[in-house]
Design an enzyme around this catalytic site. Structure first.
Site, PDB file in Angstrom:
ATOM      1  N   HIS A 162      -6.240  -0.860   8.424  1.00 52.73           N
ATOM      2  CA  HIS A 162      -5.114   0.228   9.014  1.00 52.73           C
ATOM      3  C   HIS A 162      -5.450   1.385   8.507  1.00 52.73           C
ATOM      4  O   HIS A 162      -5.958   1.511   7.181  1.00 52.73           O
ATOM      5  CB  HIS A 162      -4.100  -0.622   8.715  1.00 52.73           C
ATOM      6  CG  HIS A 162      -3.938  -1.854   8.804  1.00 52.73           C
ATOM      7  ND1 HIS A 162      -4.015  -3.003   8.213  1.00 52.73           N
ATOM      8  CD2 HIS A 162      -3.477  -2.647   9.967  1.00 52.73           C
ATOM      9  CE1 HIS A 162      -3.752  -4.217   8.755  1.00 52.73           C
ATOM     10  NE2 HIS A 162      -3.459  -3.911   9.736  1.00 52.73           N
ATOM     11  N   HIS A 182       4.309   1.222   4.101  1.00 58.39           N
ATOM     12  CA  HIS A 182       3.056   0.992   3.635  1.00 58.39           C
ATOM     13  C   HIS A 182       1.905   1.368   4.879  1.00 58.39           C
ATOM     14  O   HIS A 182       0.743   1.680   4.364  1.00 58.39           O
ATOM     15  CB  HIS A 182       2.763  -0.528   3.327  1.00 58.39           C
ATOM     16  CG  HIS A 182       2.868  -1.557   4.305  1.00 58.39           C
ATOM     17  ND1 HIS A 182       2.324  -2.788   4.482  1.00 58.39           N
ATOM     18  CD2 HIS A 182       3.446  -1.483   5.785  1.00 58.39           C
ATOM     19  CE1 HIS A 182       2.313  -3.541   5.633  1.00 58.39           C
ATOM     20  NE2 HIS A 182       3.007  -2.647   6.340  1.00 58.39           N
ATOM     21  N   ASP A 221      -9.781  -0.193   4.457  1.00 54.40           N
ATOM     22  CA  ASP A 221      -8.554  -0.736   4.898  1.00 54.40           C
ATOM     23  C   ASP A 221      -8.590  -1.117   6.205  1.00 54.40           C
ATOM     24  O   ASP A 221      -9.547  -0.481   7.005  1.00 54.40           O
ATOM     25  CB  ASP A 221      -7.422   0.006   4.740  1.00 54.40           C
ATOM     26  CG  ASP A 221      -5.939  -0.433   4.971  1.00 54.40           C
ATOM     27  OD1 ASP A 221      -5.807  -1.457   5.571  1.00 54.40           O
ATOM     28  OD2 ASP A 221      -5.090   0.289   4.322  1.00 54.40           O
ATOM     29  N   ASP A 267      -2.795   3.624   7.875  1.00 54.80           N
ATOM     30  CA  ASP A 267      -1.789   4.000   7.084  1.00 54.80           C
ATOM     31  C   ASP A 267      -1.389   5.510   7.142  1.00 54.80           C
ATOM     32  O   ASP A 267      -1.314   6.150   5.996  1.00 54.80           O
ATOM     33  CB  ASP A 267      -2.046   3.467   5.697  1.00 54.80           C
ATOM     34  CG  ASP A 267      -2.411   2.103   5.371  1.00 54.80           C
ATOM     35  OD1 ASP A 267      -1.903   1.400   6.258  1.00 54.80           O
ATOM     36  OD2 ASP A 267      -2.595   1.512   4.319  1.00 54.80           O
ATOM     37  N   GLU A 288      -2.303  -5.158  -1.680  1.00 52.81           N
ATOM     38  CA  GLU A 288      -1.722  -6.381  -0.733  1.00 52.81           C
ATOM     39  C   GLU A 288      -1.970  -7.667  -0.830  1.00 52.81           C
ATOM     40  O   GLU A 288      -2.403  -8.418   0.281  1.00 52.81           O
ATOM     41  CB  GLU A 288      -2.056  -5.609   0.553  1.00 52.81           C
ATOM     42  CG  GLU A 288      -1.359  -4.276   0.973  1.00 52.81           C
ATOM     43  CD  GLU A 288      -0.163  -4.439   1.505  1.00 52.81           C
ATOM     44  OE1 GLU A 288       0.557  -5.528   1.618  1.00 52.81           O
ATOM     45  OE2 GLU A 288       0.268  -3.436   2.083  1.00 52.81           O
ATOM     46  N   ASP A 320      -6.838  -6.396   2.897  1.00 52.89           N
ATOM     47  CA  ASP A 320      -6.929  -6.704   4.406  1.00 52.89           C
ATOM     48  C   ASP A 320      -8.087  -6.150   5.109  1.00 52.89           C
ATOM     49  O   ASP A 320      -8.506  -6.271   6.000  1.00 52.89           O
ATOM     50  CB  ASP A 320      -5.715  -6.550   4.941  1.00 52.89           C
ATOM     51  CG  ASP A 320      -5.300  -5.294   5.466  1.00 52.89           C
ATOM     52  OD1 ASP A 320      -6.022  -4.366   5.396  1.00 52.89           O
ATOM     53  OD2 ASP A 320      -4.163  -4.740   5.935  1.00 52.89           O
ATOM     54  N   HIS A 327       0.910  -1.246   0.215  1.00 52.53           N
ATOM     55  CA  HIS A 327       0.050  -0.019   0.091  1.00 52.53           C
ATOM     56  C   HIS A 327       0.915   1.217   0.087  1.00 52.53           C
ATOM     57  O   HIS A 327       0.161   2.391  -0.280  1.00 52.53           O
ATOM     58  CB  HIS A 327      -0.796   0.037   1.118  1.00 52.53           C
ATOM     59  CG  HIS A 327      -2.414   0.417   0.804  1.00 52.53           C
ATOM     60  ND1 HIS A 327      -3.388   0.571   1.693  1.00 52.53           N
ATOM     61  CD2 HIS A 327      -2.792   1.429  -0.280  1.00 52.53           C
ATOM     62  CE1 HIS A 327      -4.455   1.193   0.960  1.00 52.53           C
ATOM     63  NE2 HIS A 327      -4.119   1.722  -0.092  1.00 52.53           N
ATOM     64  N   ASP A 378      -7.626  -1.900   0.039  1.00 51.99           N
ATOM     65  CA  ASP A 378      -6.669  -3.014   0.564  1.00 51.99           C
ATOM     66  C   ASP A 378      -7.218  -4.202   0.838  1.00 51.99           C
ATOM     67  O   ASP A 378      -8.217  -4.153   1.759  1.00 51.99           O
ATOM     68  CB  ASP A 378      -5.580  -2.341   1.812  1.00 51.99           C
ATOM     69  CG  ASP A 378      -4.755  -3.352   2.477  1.00 51.99           C
ATOM     70  OD1 ASP A 378      -4.907  -4.732   2.237  1.00 51.99           O
ATOM     71  OD2 ASP A 378      -3.792  -2.685   3.237  1.00 51.99           O
TER      72      ASP A 378
END
Length: 328
Positions: free
Chosen positions: A145, A160, A143, A147, A297, A254, A119, A252
């Site tokens: 996260h 990332h 996401d 980031d 990702e 994830d 990312h 992303d």
């Protein structure tokens, strides 16, 4: 009467793309923003799985950025950390090349689709799309996260986890001095034009940044509380109330629960379901405002062959939904 293709239906809906039946694809086989090998093979696996043919099957033409192998060969022989930041020169070089390629697609009026890679490349995709669409560009960041660590707030030094701090202008002069590899990255995204969906693993420093700058975020708690339909509506209302501004969506994998997308580097339990992830893409496509999409990702090196197949398949499906594929 011939049935309209998905591409034709999206062209009728599109508010910004002057070449709306052409998708510009940038494959970025890059893993320098994090420590786990394999994510650089994500784009190759999606292409092998047939994403280009799938997009063409929807009625689109495809323009592919050239020489994707350069991302693998451009890594400097010597790239020591700068402060906490790992692989800073390599990440900067890759992001700059991504920015140029995405800007080229956007300037031709194509929907710019970028296949990662980790990312950190979003630093480049956002610079590239904003160079064409300006600071009214809205960013929908999907996401687990946030980031948004700065070079000083990051604990891991993995870039990332930092791309948004650079493009939002959150880094101070000590973070990005004049001789920094990232000095070329200028603030290009307005903080009020960023919204998150799906957060559930946010560093303490990132929480402080989000609160300090009043950046809108919908966590998985909000998804549980309101349902994905209401969350997407609220997210879009925050950044693009009248649906008249261009949207860059950065997804992303994830963000999805590991049961849905297991082959990724930083999986976190309690994520989006298969349908919740797809609903986000369908709803953004329906606005007619989407001008750029990142899908990042996917890591083919993690998990067994079935985990890889499942993750690549869902990644391709999310892209198709973002391009207008519908259930009926």
């Amino acid at each position: 009467m011939a049935q309209l293709t998905d591409a034709q239906l999206m062209a009728d809906r599109s508010k910004f793309l002057k070449n709306s039946t052409t998708v510009g694809i940038t494959c970025v086989p890059f893993s320098g923003g994090q420590p786990k090998g394999g994510v650089e093979d994500g784009p190759v696996e999606m292409v092998r799985f047939g994403i280009l043919d799938q997009i063409q099957g929807m009625g689109y033409s495809v323009e592919l950025s050239e020489n994707m192998d350069k991302y693998r060969t451009m890594q400097p022989a010597h790239d020591p950390p700068i402060g906490k930041l790992k692989n800073p020169r390599y990440v900067s070089m890759a992001a700059r090349r991504v920015a140029e390629q995405v800007q080229a697609h956007c300037s031709q009026g194509r929907l710019a689709v970028t296949l990662g890679g980790d990312h950190s490349i979003a630093m480049g995709t956002l610079v590239g799309s904003s160079a064409v669409y300006g600071d009214d560009l809205c960013v929908v960041w999907i996401d687990a996260h946030s980031d948004i660590n700065t070079p000083s707030s990051t604990d891991s030094g993995n870039l990332h986890g930092c791309p948004l701090s650079f493009v939002l202008g959150l880094c101070d002069e000590s973070d990005v001095p004049a001789d920094s590899p990232f000095a070329w990255v200028k603030p290009c995204i307005r903080q009020s034009r960023l919204v998150y969906i799906g957060l559930r693993d946010v560093d303490a420093g990132e929480k402080a940044i989000l609160r300090k700058h009043n950046i809108k975020a919908f966590s998985m708690h909000d998804v549980d509380k309101y349902g994905i339909g209401r969350v997407v509506e609220m997210a879009l209302d925050h950044v693009n109330k009248d649906r008249v501004l261009p949207i860059h969506m950065s997804f992303d994998v994830d963000a999805l629960d590991p049961s849905v997308a297991p082959a990724t580097g930083t999986p976190v339990r309690g994520g989006l379901t298969f349908r919740e992830g797809h609903y986000i893409c369908e709803a953004v496509a329906e606005t007619g405002c989407l001008v750029a999409l990142d899908l990042v990702e996917v890591n083919p090196a993690l998990g067994d062959p079935e985990s890889l197949r499942q993750t690549v398949a869902v990644g391709c499906s999310l892209i198709r939904c973002s391009l207008g594929e519908s259930l009926l």
